[in-house]
Design a protein around this motif. Structure first.
Motif, PDB file in Angstrom:
ATOM      1  N   PRO A 292       0.888  -1.344   0.134  1.00 51.91           N
ATOM      2  CA  PRO A 292       0.061  -0.010   0.101  1.00 51.91           C
ATOM      3  C   PRO A 292       0.767   1.323   0.159  1.00 51.91           C
ATOM      4  O   PRO A 292       2.068   1.093   0.366  1.00 51.91           O
ATOM      5  N   ARG A 293       0.464   2.227  -0.439  1.00 54.60           N
ATOM      6  CA  ARG A 293       1.066   3.551  -0.602  1.00 54.60           C
ATOM      7  C   ARG A 293       0.772   4.366   0.940  1.00 54.60           C
ATOM      8  O   ARG A 293      -0.426   3.861   1.484  1.00 54.60           O
ATOM      9  N   SER A 294       1.677   5.305   1.077  1.00 51.57           N
ATOM     10  CA  SER A 294       1.336   6.005   2.463  1.00 51.57           C
ATOM     11  C   SER A 294      -0.138   6.562   2.321  1.00 51.57           C
ATOM     12  O   SER A 294      -0.360   7.098   1.230  1.00 51.57           O
ATOM     13  N   ARG A 295      -0.829   6.689   3.429  1.00 49.60           N
ATOM     14  CA  ARG A 295      -2.172   7.443   3.397  1.00 49.60           C
ATOM     15  C   ARG A 295      -2.388   8.096   4.407  1.00 49.60           C
ATOM     16  O   ARG A 295      -1.812   8.109   5.676  1.00 49.60           O
ATOM     17  N   VAL A 296      -3.115   9.053   4.399  1.00 47.55           N
ATOM     18  CA  VAL A 296      -3.665   9.939   5.315  1.00 47.55           C
ATOM     19  C   VAL A 296      -4.975   9.334   5.941  1.00 47.55           C
ATOM     20  O   VAL A 296      -5.715   8.660   5.311  1.00 47.55           O
ATOM     21  N   GLU A 297      -4.731   9.067   7.359  1.00 45.65           N
ATOM     22  CA  GLU A 297      -5.979   8.460   8.200  1.00 45.65           C
ATOM     23  C   GLU A 297      -7.217   9.248   7.861  1.00 45.65           C
ATOM     24  O   GLU A 297      -7.265  10.337   7.594  1.00 45.65           O
ATOM     25  N   GLY A 298      -8.225   8.285   7.640  1.00 45.57           N
ATOM     26  CA  GLY A 298      -9.525   8.574   7.234  1.00 45.57           C
ATOM     27  C   GLY A 298      -9.814   8.784   5.679  1.00 45.57           C
ATOM     28  O   GLY A 298     -10.941   9.256   5.499  1.00 45.57           O
ATOM     29  N   GLU A 299      -8.964   8.517   4.823  1.00 47.14           N
ATOM     30  CA  GLU A 299      -9.118   8.598   3.305  1.00 47.14           C
ATOM     31  C   GLU A 299      -9.672   7.289   2.707  1.00 47.14           C
ATOM     32  O   GLU A 299      -9.951   7.167   1.676  1.00 47.14           O
ATOM     33  N   GLY A 300      -9.642   6.320   3.616  1.00 45.66           N
ATOM     34  CA  GLY A 300     -10.085   4.947   3.182  1.00 45.66           C
ATOM     35  C   GLY A 300      -8.772   4.004   2.828  1.00 45.66           C
ATOM     36  O   GLY A 300      -7.737   4.556   2.926  1.00 45.66           O
ATOM     37  N   GLN A 301      -9.301   2.629   2.724  1.00 45.69           N
ATOM     38  CA  GLN A 301      -8.361   1.728   2.351  1.00 45.69           C
ATOM     39  C   GLN A 301      -8.053   1.779   0.958  1.00 45.69           C
ATOM     40  O   GLN A 301      -8.815   1.580   0.416  1.00 45.69           O
ATOM     41  N   SER A 302      -6.917   1.154   0.421  1.00 47.63           N
ATOM     42  CA  SER A 302      -6.836   0.434  -1.023  1.00 47.63           C
ATOM     43  C   SER A 302      -6.053  -0.684  -0.916  1.00 47.63           C
ATOM     44  O   SER A 302      -5.052  -1.066  -0.188  1.00 47.63           O
ATOM     45  N   LEU A 303      -6.327  -1.534  -1.975  1.00 48.34           N
ATOM     46  CA  LEU A 303      -5.547  -2.557  -2.295  1.00 48.34           C
ATOM     47  C   LEU A 303      -5.246  -2.425  -3.883  1.00 48.34           C
ATOM     48  O   LEU A 303      -6.151  -2.358  -4.826  1.00 48.34           O
ATOM     49  N   TYR A 304      -3.925  -2.331  -4.056  1.00 52.26           N
ATOM     50  CA  TYR A 304      -3.561  -2.329  -5.663  1.00 52.26           C
ATOM     51  C   TYR A 304      -2.682  -3.554  -5.903  1.00 52.26           C
ATOM     52  O   TYR A 304      -2.009  -4.337  -5.188  1.00 52.26           O
ATOM     53  N   PHE A 305      -3.184  -3.957  -7.225  1.00 51.07           N
ATOM     54  CA  PHE A 305      -2.748  -5.311  -7.713  1.00 51.07           C
ATOM     55  C   PHE A 305      -2.639  -4.942  -9.321  1.00 51.07           C
ATOM     56  O   PHE A 305      -3.545  -4.294  -9.953  1.00 51.07           O
ATOM     57  N   TYR A 306      -1.662  -5.742  -9.968  1.00 58.70           N
ATOM     58  CA  TYR A 306      -1.572  -5.949 -11.347  1.00 58.70           C
ATOM     59  C   TYR A 306      -2.438  -7.171 -11.869  1.00 58.70           C
ATOM     60  O   TYR A 306      -2.198  -8.023 -11.411  1.00 58.70           O
ATOM     61  N   ASP A 307      -3.050  -6.941 -13.043  1.00 55.96           N
ATOM     62  CA  ASP A 307      -3.368  -8.217 -13.680  1.00 55.96           C
ATOM     63  C   ASP A 307      -2.218  -8.922 -14.499  1.00 55.96           C
ATOM     64  O   ASP A 307      -0.958  -8.391 -14.176  1.00 55.96           O
ATOM     65  N   PHE A 308      -2.453  -9.798 -15.253  1.00 57.95           N
ATOM     66  CA  PHE A 308      -1.227 -10.681 -15.984  1.00 57.95           C
ATOM     67  C   PHE A 308      -0.637  -9.869 -17.190  1.00 57.95           C
ATOM     68  O   PHE A 308       0.212 -10.380 -17.834  1.00 57.95           O
ATOM     69  N   ASP A 309      -1.299  -8.629 -17.379  1.00 58.87           N
ATOM     70  CA  ASP A 309      -0.862  -7.961 -18.575  1.00 58.87           C
ATOM     71  C   ASP A 309      -0.500  -6.517 -18.382  1.00 58.87           C
ATOM     72  O   ASP A 309      -0.547  -5.442 -18.996  1.00 58.87           O
ATOM     73  N   ASN A 310      -0.104  -6.407 -16.956  1.00 62.50           N
ATOM     74  CA  ASN A 310       0.663  -5.164 -16.537  1.00 62.50           C
ATOM     75  C   ASN A 310      -0.307  -3.851 -16.389  1.00 62.50           C
ATOM     76  O   ASN A 310       0.091  -2.729 -16.385  1.00 62.50           O
ATOM     77  N   HIS A 311      -1.791  -4.284 -16.159  1.00 65.05           N
ATOM     78  CA  HIS A 311      -2.631  -3.059 -15.873  1.00 65.05           C
ATOM     79  C   HIS A 311      -2.828  -3.190 -14.235  1.00 65.05           C
ATOM     80  O   HIS A 311      -3.017  -4.238 -13.706  1.00 65.05           O
ATOM     81  N   LEU A 312      -2.937  -1.870 -13.922  1.00 66.54           N
ATOM     82  CA  LEU A 312      -3.061  -1.791 -12.448  1.00 66.54           C
ATOM     83  C   LEU A 312      -4.406  -1.542 -11.942  1.00 66.54           C
ATOM     84  O   LEU A 312      -5.061  -0.516 -12.592  1.00 66.54           O
ATOM     85  N   PHE A 313      -4.822  -2.174 -10.933  1.00 64.41           N
ATOM     86  CA  PHE A 313      -6.291  -1.773 -10.511  1.00 64.41           C
ATOM     87  C   PHE A 313      -6.097  -1.565  -9.236  1.00 64.41           C
ATOM     88  O   PHE A 313      -5.203  -1.892  -8.297  1.00 64.41           O
ATOM     89  N   GLU A 314      -7.049  -0.820  -8.461  1.00 65.82           N
ATOM     90  CA  GLU A 314      -7.274  -0.499  -7.125  1.00 65.82           C
ATOM     91  C   GLU A 314      -8.823  -0.798  -6.651  1.00 65.82           C
ATOM     92  O   GLU A 314      -9.579  -0.706  -7.267  1.00 65.82           O
ATOM     93  N   LEU A 315      -8.768  -1.528  -5.648  1.00 65.02           N
ATOM     94  CA  LEU A 315     -10.148  -1.538  -4.690  1.00 65.02           C
ATOM     95  C   LEU A 315      -9.924  -0.407  -3.441  1.00 65.02           C
ATOM     96  O   LEU A 315      -8.957  -0.605  -2.750  1.00 65.02           O
ATOM     97  N   HIS A 316     -10.902   0.540  -3.599  1.00 76.19           N
ATOM     98  CA  HIS A 316     -10.818   1.681  -2.472  1.00 76.19           C
ATOM     99  C   HIS A 316     -11.989   1.650  -1.632  1.00 76.19           C
ATOM    100  O   HIS A 316     -13.189   1.395  -2.502  1.00 76.19           O
ATOM    101  N   THR A 317     -11.969   1.730  -0.606  1.00 73.27           N
ATOM    102  CA  THR A 317     -12.984   1.682   0.698  1.00 73.27           C
ATOM    103  C   THR A 317     -13.412   3.091   0.809  1.00 73.27           C
ATOM    104  O   THR A 317     -14.650   3.204   1.388  1.00 73.27           O
TER     105      THR A 317
END
Length: 136
Positions: free
Chosen positions: A95-120
């Motif tokens: 995870p990247r550094s975060r400011v408390e209160g801005e939500g959580q994120s999960l960053y991940f790459y697919d198998f073809d170099n595309h970056l995705f994020e799931l953000h709360t």
């Protein structure tokens, strides 16, 4: 302007992308052009969180970057998605550094170099938090 129509990803292997989207993120495959390509190449369509995702066979990005697509998820669902993605062998980024209160994120790459994020968090929450920090 009414909003985003769809997002297209260029991938080497449509079946692998289908597994990534469906098993990893819970998308539903709704179309496969196999045998009757109506576009530039074979493609599959998916629905993910009400968003039309298109995947087309081709040459994906040669290198990774921070350019990404982020999907909104709940805090309680984030661990389930992470487990699904890890079971598929997806690379989860620290995870990247975060400011408390801005939500959580999960960053991940697919198998073809595309970056995705799931953000709360939401845009409104983030802006409110940034405003509170600016007032210090």
């Amino acid at each position: 302007m009414e909003g985003i129509s769809h997002i297209t990803f260029i991938v080497r292997d449509l079946e692998r992308m289908a597994t990534f989207l469906c098993q990893g993120l819970g998308a539903h495959e709704i179309y496969d052009s196999a045998g009757q390509n109506n576009s530039l190449s074979r493609e599959k369509f998916f629905l993910l969180g009400g968003v039309w995702i298109a995947a087309m066979e081709g040459a994906p990005p040669a290198q990774r970057s921070y350019q990404h697509v982020a999907f909104s998820v709940s805090d309680t669902d984030l661990p389930r998605y992470q487990a699904n993605l890890q079971a598929l062998g997806v690379e989860i980024r620290p995870p990247r550094s975060r400011v408390e209160g801005e939500g959580q994120s999960l960053y991940f790459y697919d198998f073809d170099n595309h970056l995705f994020e799931l953000h709360t968090g939401t845009l409104e929450q983030r802006l409110a938090r940034y405003r509170s920090l600016a007032g210090r």
